[in-house]
Design a protein around this motif. Structure first.
Motif, mmCIF file in Angstrom:
data_model
loop_
_atom_site.group_PDB
_atom_site.id
_atom_site.type_symbol
_atom_site.label_atom_id
_atom_site.label_comp_id
_atom_site.label_asym_id
_atom_site.label_seq_id
_atom_site.Cartn_x
_atom_site.Cartn_y
_atom_site.Cartn_z
ATOM 1 N N ASP A 174 8.306 3.535 -3.906
ATOM 2 C CA ASP A 174 7.881 3.077 -5.232
ATOM 3 C C ASP A 174 6.362 2.965 -5.371
ATOM 4 O O ASP A 174 5.870 2.503 -6.396
ATOM 5 C CB ASP A 174 8.494 1.705 -5.539
ATOM 6 C CG ASP A 174 9.996 1.744 -5.617
ATOM 7 O OD1 ASP A 174 10.562 2.834 -5.806
ATOM 8 O OD2 ASP A 174 10.619 0.663 -5.483
ATOM 9 N N ASP A 175 5.632 3.342 -4.335
ATOM 10 C CA ASP A 175 4.165 3.221 -4.313
ATOM 11 C C ASP A 175 3.688 1.786 -4.507
ATOM 12 O O ASP A 175 2.634 1.547 -5.098
ATOM 13 C CB ASP A 175 3.514 4.149 -5.348
ATOM 14 C CG ASP A 175 3.638 5.612 -4.977
ATOM 15 O OD1 ASP A 175 3.595 5.916 -3.766
ATOM 16 O OD2 ASP A 175 3.786 6.446 -5.882
ATOM 17 N N THR A 176 4.459 0.829 -4.015
ATOM 18 C CA THR A 176 4.039 -0.573 -4.072
ATOM 19 C C THR A 176 3.695 -1.112 -2.684
ATOM 20 O O THR A 176 3.350 -2.280 -2.553
ATOM 21 C CB THR A 176 5.128 -1.462 -4.708
ATOM 22 O OG1 THR A 176 6.333 -1.345 -3.940
ATOM 23 C CG2 THR A 176 5.394 -1.054 -6.147
ATOM 24 N N PHE A 177 3.782 -0.257 -1.669
ATOM 25 C CA PHE A 177 3.425 -0.655 -0.308
ATOM 26 C C PHE A 177 1.910 -0.816 -0.253
ATOM 27 O O PHE A 177 1.168 0.078 -0.674
ATOM 28 C CB PHE A 177 3.910 0.410 0.684
ATOM 29 C CG PHE A 177 3.791 0.010 2.120
ATOM 30 C CD1 PHE A 177 4.577 -0.996 2.635
ATOM 31 C CD2 PHE A 177 2.891 0.652 2.956
ATOM 32 C CE1 PHE A 177 4.475 -1.369 3.971
ATOM 33 C CE2 PHE A 177 2.790 0.288 4.282
ATOM 34 C CZ PHE A 177 3.581 -0.724 4.786
ATOM 35 N N PRO A 178 1.398 -1.948 0.230
ATOM 36 C CA PRO A 178 -0.031 -2.244 0.105
ATOM 37 C C PRO A 178 -0.948 -1.571 1.128
ATOM 38 O O PRO A 178 -2.138 -1.867 1.158
ATOM 39 C CB PRO A 178 -0.078 -3.767 0.272
ATOM 40 C CG PRO A 178 1.076 -4.076 1.155
ATOM 41 C CD PRO A 178 2.149 -3.090 0.762
ATOM 42 N N PHE A 179 -0.408 -0.674 1.954
ATOM 43 C CA PHE A 179 -1.220 -0.020 2.969
ATOM 44 C C PHE A 179 -1.104 1.492 2.828
ATOM 45 O O PHE A 179 -0.115 1.989 2.290
ATOM 46 C CB PHE A 179 -0.761 -0.435 4.379
ATOM 47 C CG PHE A 179 -0.840 -1.910 4.616
ATOM 48 C CD1 PHE A 179 -2.057 -2.537 4.804
ATOM 49 C CD2 PHE A 179 0.306 -2.694 4.636
ATOM 50 C CE1 PHE A 179 -2.136 -3.907 5.015
ATOM 51 C CE2 PHE A 179 0.243 -4.060 4.847
ATOM 52 C CZ PHE A 179 -0.988 -4.664 5.040
ATOM 53 N N PRO A 180 -2.090 2.238 3.346
ATOM 54 C CA PRO A 180 -1.994 3.698 3.296
ATOM 55 C C PRO A 180 -0.796 4.185 4.113
ATOM 56 O O PRO A 180 -0.417 3.559 5.105
ATOM 57 C CB PRO A 180 -3.294 4.188 3.929
ATOM 58 C CG PRO A 180 -4.124 2.998 4.194
ATOM 59 C CD PRO A 180 -3.305 1.776 3.983
#
Length: 69
Positions: free
Chosen positions: A36-42
């Protein structure tokens, strides 16, 4: 016994399942956040494999030792 963060995060990257253990959440939660592109890291995707650079995670957890002047 939970994974020790310093040891598990000593490499350049970490896979999702060991990171989930460190963060005390499910791997499926991390996979969902990554999707969901909500992971806070690359995130680095190599074919079907997902790895996460450890430097930003160590910094967020306060595990980086500042350089002594």
């Amino acid at each position: 016994m939970p994974t020790q963060p310093n040891a598990a995060l000593s490499g350049q990257t970490i896979q999702v399942r060991p990171l989930a253990e460190i963060l005390q959440c499910s791997a499926s939660s991390l996979y969902a956040a990554i999707k969901d592109d909500t992971f806070p890291f690359p995130v680095i995707r190599i074919g079907g494999r997902i790895v996460i650079p450890t430097a930003p995670i160590r910094a967020a957890l306060g595990l980086d030792t500042p350089a002594v002047a």
